[in-house]
Design a protein around this motif. Structure first.
Motif, PDB file in Angstrom:
ATOM      1  N   ILE A 256      27.875 -14.152  62.310  1.00 29.58           N
ATOM      2  CA  ILE A 256      26.746 -13.303  61.921  1.00 29.58           C
ATOM      3  C   ILE A 256      27.134 -12.398  60.748  1.00 29.58           C
ATOM      4  O   ILE A 256      26.374 -12.244  59.781  1.00 29.58           O
ATOM      5  N   GLY A 257      28.338 -11.831  60.815  1.00 31.61           N
ATOM      6  CA  GLY A 257      28.802 -10.958  59.747  1.00 31.61           C
ATOM      7  C   GLY A 257      28.879 -11.675  58.410  1.00 31.61           C
ATOM      8  O   GLY A 257      28.443 -11.137  57.381  1.00 31.61           O
ATOM      9  N   MET A 258      29.393 -12.890  58.410  1.00 28.41           N
ATOM     10  CA  MET A 258      29.529 -13.628  57.148  1.00 28.41           C
ATOM     11  C   MET A 258      28.174 -14.100  56.635  1.00 28.41           C
ATOM     12  O   MET A 258      27.969 -14.185  55.416  1.00 28.41           O
ATOM     13  N   ILE A 259      27.233 -14.389  57.536  1.00 27.65           N
ATOM     14  CA  ILE A 259      25.878 -14.731  57.106  1.00 27.65           C
ATOM     15  C   ILE A 259      25.212 -13.528  56.450  1.00 27.65           C
ATOM     16  O   ILE A 259      24.599 -13.631  55.374  1.00 27.65           O
ATOM     17  N   VAL A 260      25.341 -12.361  57.101  1.00 29.02           N
ATOM     18  CA  VAL A 260      24.771 -11.132  56.530  1.00 29.02           C
ATOM     19  C   VAL A 260      25.446 -10.799  55.190  1.00 29.02           C
ATOM     20  O   VAL A 260      24.779 -10.445  54.219  1.00 29.02           O
ATOM     21  N   GLY A 261      26.781 -10.933  55.147  1.00 25.11           N
ATOM     22  CA  GLY A 261      27.501 -10.676  53.903  1.00 25.11           C
ATOM     23  C   GLY A 261      27.037 -11.581  52.778  1.00 25.11           C
ATOM     24  O   GLY A 261      26.861 -11.138  51.634  1.00 25.11           O
ATOM     25  N   THR A 262      26.817 -12.856  53.095  1.00 25.78           N
ATOM     26  CA  THR A 262      26.326 -13.804  52.093  1.00 25.78           C
ATOM     27  C   THR A 262      24.931 -13.419  51.623  1.00 25.78           C
ATOM     28  O   THR A 262      24.632 -13.471  50.420  1.00 25.78           O
ATOM     29  N   ALA A 263      24.067 -13.013  52.552  1.00 27.71           N
ATOM     30  CA  ALA A 263      22.705 -12.606  52.188  1.00 27.71           C
ATOM     31  C   ALA A 263      22.717 -11.391  51.266  1.00 27.71           C
ATOM     32  O   ALA A 263      21.988 -11.348  50.264  1.00 27.71           O
ATOM     33  N   VAL A 264      23.566 -10.405  51.591  1.00 30.63           N
ATOM     34  CA  VAL A 264      23.682  -9.207  50.740  1.00 30.63           C
ATOM     35  C   VAL A 264      24.217  -9.593  49.362  1.00 30.63           C
ATOM     36  O   VAL A 264      23.734  -9.105  48.329  1.00 30.63           O
ATOM     37  N   LEU A 265      25.211 -10.483  49.332  1.00 32.49           N
ATOM     38  CA  LEU A 265      25.781 -10.959  48.072  1.00 32.49           C
ATOM     39  C   LEU A 265      24.712 -11.627  47.211  1.00 32.49           C
ATOM     40  O   LEU A 265      24.625 -11.388  46.001  1.00 32.49           O
ATOM     41  N   VAL A 266      23.884 -12.473  47.826  1.00 32.70           N
ATOM     42  CA  VAL A 266      22.844 -13.191  47.083  1.00 32.70           C
ATOM     43  C   VAL A 266      21.829 -12.214  46.494  1.00 32.70           C
ATOM     44  O   VAL A 266      21.486 -12.301  45.307  1.00 32.70           O
ATOM     45  N   ILE A 267      21.349 -11.280  47.311  1.00 36.54           N
ATOM     46  CA  ILE A 267      20.349 -10.314  46.837  1.00 36.54           C
ATOM     47  C   ILE A 267      20.934  -9.437  45.726  1.00 36.54           C
ATOM     48  O   ILE A 267      20.316  -9.254  44.666  1.00 36.54           O
ATOM     49  N   ALA A 268      22.142  -8.894  45.960  1.00 34.56           N
ATOM     50  CA  ALA A 268      22.775  -8.032  44.958  1.00 34.56           C
ATOM     51  C   ALA A 268      23.072  -8.807  43.678  1.00 34.56           C
ATOM     52  O   ALA A 268      22.885  -8.289  42.569  1.00 34.56           O
ATOM     53  N   GLY A 269      23.542 -10.057  43.826  1.00 35.46           N
ATOM     54  CA  GLY A 269      23.853 -10.877  42.659  1.00 35.46           C
ATOM     55  C   GLY A 269      22.630 -11.162  41.817  1.00 35.46           C
ATOM     56  O   GLY A 269      22.681 -11.092  40.579  1.00 35.46           O
ATOM     57  N   CYS A 270      21.514 -11.459  42.470  1.00 37.19           N
ATOM     58  CA  CYS A 270      20.274 -11.740  41.735  1.00 37.19           C
ATOM     59  C   CYS A 270      19.792 -10.495  40.987  1.00 37.19           C
ATOM     60  O   CYS A 270      19.437 -10.568  39.801  1.00 37.19           O
ATOM     61  N   LEU A 271      19.781  -9.355  41.665  1.00 38.85           N
ATOM     62  CA  LEU A 271      19.313  -8.115  41.030  1.00 38.85           C
ATOM     63  C   LEU A 271      20.218  -7.701  39.881  1.00 38.85           C
ATOM     64  O   LEU A 271      19.735  -7.324  38.803  1.00 38.85           O
ATOM     65  N   LEU A 272      21.530  -7.775  40.107  1.00 42.38           N
ATOM     66  CA  LEU A 272      22.480  -7.348  39.078  1.00 42.38           C
ATOM     67  C   LEU A 272      22.407  -8.258  37.850  1.00 42.38           C
ATOM     68  O   LEU A 272      22.439  -7.782  36.713  1.00 42.38           O
ATOM     69  N   ASN A 273      22.302  -9.567  38.078  1.00 48.09           N
ATOM     70  CA  ASN A 273      22.195 -10.502  36.955  1.00 48.09           C
ATOM     71  C   ASN A 273      20.895 -10.333  36.189  1.00 48.09           C
ATOM     72  O   ASN A 273      20.894 -10.310  34.954  1.00 48.09           O
ATOM     73  N   ALA A 274      19.787 -10.194  36.915  1.00 50.77           N
ATOM     74  CA  ALA A 274      18.482 -10.129  36.260  1.00 50.77           C
ATOM     75  C   ALA A 274      18.307  -8.862  35.436  1.00 50.77           C
ATOM     76  O   ALA A 274      17.798  -8.909  34.307  1.00 50.77           O
ATOM     77  N   PHE A 275      18.755  -7.736  35.991  1.00 51.22           N
ATOM     78  CA  PHE A 275      18.445  -6.460  35.355  1.00 51.22           C
ATOM     79  C   PHE A 275      19.581  -5.859  34.533  1.00 51.22           C
ATOM     80  O   PHE A 275      19.361  -4.902  33.784  1.00 51.22           O
ATOM     81  N   TYR A 276      20.804  -6.435  34.669  1.00 49.33           N
ATOM     82  CA  TYR A 276      21.890  -5.875  33.868  1.00 49.33           C
ATOM     83  C   TYR A 276      22.782  -6.925  33.234  1.00 49.33           C
ATOM     84  O   TYR A 276      22.951  -6.931  32.006  1.00 49.33           O
ATOM     85  N   LEU A 277      23.379  -7.803  34.030  1.00 42.41           N
ATOM     86  CA  LEU A 277      24.437  -8.665  33.507  1.00 42.41           C
ATOM     87  C   LEU A 277      23.948  -9.613  32.419  1.00 42.41           C
ATOM     88  O   LEU A 277      24.561  -9.704  31.348  1.00 42.41           O
ATOM     89  N   LEU A 278      22.866 -10.342  32.670  1.00 44.71           N
ATOM     90  CA  LEU A 278      22.386 -11.295  31.658  1.00 44.71           C
ATOM     91  C   LEU A 278      21.973 -10.595  30.361  1.00 44.71           C
ATOM     92  O   LEU A 278      22.402 -11.010  29.278  1.00 44.71           O
ATOM     93  N   PRO A 279      21.174  -9.514  30.421  1.00 44.97           N
ATOM     94  CA  PRO A 279      20.873  -8.800  29.169  1.00 44.97           C
ATOM     95  C   PRO A 279      22.115  -8.229  28.492  1.00 44.97           C
ATOM     96  O   PRO A 279      22.228  -8.254  27.263  1.00 44.97           O
ATOM     97  N   LYS A 280      23.073  -7.730  29.295  1.00 47.66           N
ATOM     98  CA  LYS A 280      24.277  -7.148  28.705  1.00 47.66           C
ATOM     99  C   LYS A 280      25.149  -8.213  28.050  1.00 47.66           C
ATOM    100  O   LYS A 280      25.697  -8.002  26.968  1.00 47.66           O
ATOM    101  N   TYR A 281      25.284  -9.386  28.688  1.00 49.76           N
ATOM    102  CA  TYR A 281      26.059 -10.465  28.086  1.00 49.76           C
ATOM    103  C   TYR A 281      25.414 -10.916  26.771  1.00 49.76           C
ATOM    104  O   TYR A 281      26.108 -11.193  25.784  1.00 49.76           O
ATOM    105  N   ALA A 282      24.100 -11.011  26.765  1.00 49.07           N
ATOM    106  CA  ALA A 282      23.404 -11.386  25.531  1.00 49.07           C
ATOM    107  C   ALA A 282      23.688 -10.376  24.422  1.00 49.07           C
ATOM    108  O   ALA A 282      23.920 -10.745  23.263  1.00 49.07           O
ATOM    109  N   GLU A 283      23.720  -9.089  24.786  1.00 46.82           N
ATOM    110  CA  GLU A 283      24.004  -8.044  23.809  1.00 46.82           C
ATOM    111  C   GLU A 283      25.457  -8.086  23.346  1.00 46.82           C
ATOM    112  O   GLU A 283      25.747  -7.998  22.142  1.00 46.82           O
ATOM    113  N   LEU A 284      26.395  -8.251  24.282  1.00 51.01           N
ATOM    114  CA  LEU A 284      27.818  -8.247  23.935  1.00 51.01           C
ATOM    115  C   LEU A 284      28.185  -9.400  23.010  1.00 51.01           C
ATOM    116  O   LEU A 284      28.971  -9.237  22.078  1.00 51.01           O
ATOM    117  N   TYR A 285      27.622 -10.582  23.286  1.00 52.95           N
ATOM    118  CA  TYR A 285      27.978 -11.763  22.502  1.00 52.95           C
ATOM    119  C   TYR A 285      27.026 -12.005  21.335  1.00 52.95           C
ATOM    120  O   TYR A 285      27.167 -12.993  20.615  1.00 52.95           O
TER     121      TYR A 285
END
Length: 244
Positions: free
Chosen positions: A158-187
């Motif tokens: 259960i812990g690893m399922i919850v951890g994976t779910a949190v990872l997926v949600i956080a990864g999607c939000l971080l990529n959409a709103f920061y990482l992808l735009p920032k990588y585009a800017e950096l490169y």
């Protein structure tokens, strides 16, 4: 002058990101310590007894070094752009968190990323490295907390399922709103180029939303699942060796 001004803006933005990341790191560690206090209160288990502190620190250092080494073995995934690569470095982190508590997992994750920065350097002005740390903690802390409240196979799953779910949600939000735009800017490349890299592997990827839904989310689901399986297989064996 314009180039210097642009460089200054990039440095300023990344300093702000680093400061925010440090605040998040401290907050994540504080949450992990709070989780340990709650676990200690419920179960009576002590995570930082004086007589075991040196052994604990030694094993944490060993797991950190192993996690750092595993970061160098990266593998591309066919259904995501090739700048997303998977590695096994979260396995020692999760094992350490299961053995010594969520705060130990945060420490191992932090040392792993710090060693990688010192030895290999950064190509993203620290952005990718701090994101690696934050996402790793979002996976490990909830997984270890749930497992340690009741140390059973079911709670570990259960812990690893919850951890994976949190990872997926956080990864999607971080990529959409920061990482992808920032990588585009950096490169110095348009966002459309990054989206096109996703379209090349999946024709249904046409914008940022579909990119994170069809590339980032499946990538993190796969990563969380593989780490969970490997930890499930190795944990008892590794913990028995360390305890002996």
């Amino acid at each position: 002058m314009m180039n210097l001004g642009k460089l200054f803006e990039q440095v300023k933005d990344n300093v702000i990101f680093i400061l925010i990341s440090i605040i998040i790191m401290v907050a994540v560690y504080a949450i992990a310590k709070l989780s340990e206090k709650l676990i200690e209160k419920k179960t009576g288990v002590k995570f930082n007894q004086a007589k075991t502190r040196i052994n604990r620190m030694t094993v944490i250092a060993m797991l950190s070094a192993l996690a750092f080494i595993l970061m160098f073995f990266e593998f591309p995934i066919p259904f995501v752009p090739d700048f997303y690569k998977i590695d096994a470095s979260e396995i020692p982190v999760l094992i350490g968190a299961f053995m010594f508590g969520p705060a130990a997992g945060v420490v191992i994750e932090g040392v792993k990323v710090l060693l990688h920065l010192v030895i290999k350097g950064t190509t993203t002005v620290f952005v990718g490295d701090f994101a690696n740390f934050i996402l790793g903690c979002f996976y490990v802390v909830p997984a270890a907390t749930i497992y340690l409240f009741k140390k059973t196979k079911k709670s570990a799953i259960i812990g690893m399922i919850v951890g994976t779910a949190v990872l997926v949600i956080a990864g999607c939000l971080l990529n959409a709103f920061y990482l992808l735009p920032k990588y585009a800017e950096l490169y110095g490349i348009p966002m459309e180029y990054l989206i096109a890299a996703g379209t090349a592997v999946n024709s249904n990827i046409t914008n940022v939303f579909s990119f994170v839904a069809l590339a980032v989310a499946p990538f993190n689901i796969l990563k969380g699942t593989l780490v969970a399986i490997a930890t499930g297989v190795l944990y008892k064996y590794v913990s028995k060796i360390i305890k002996n």
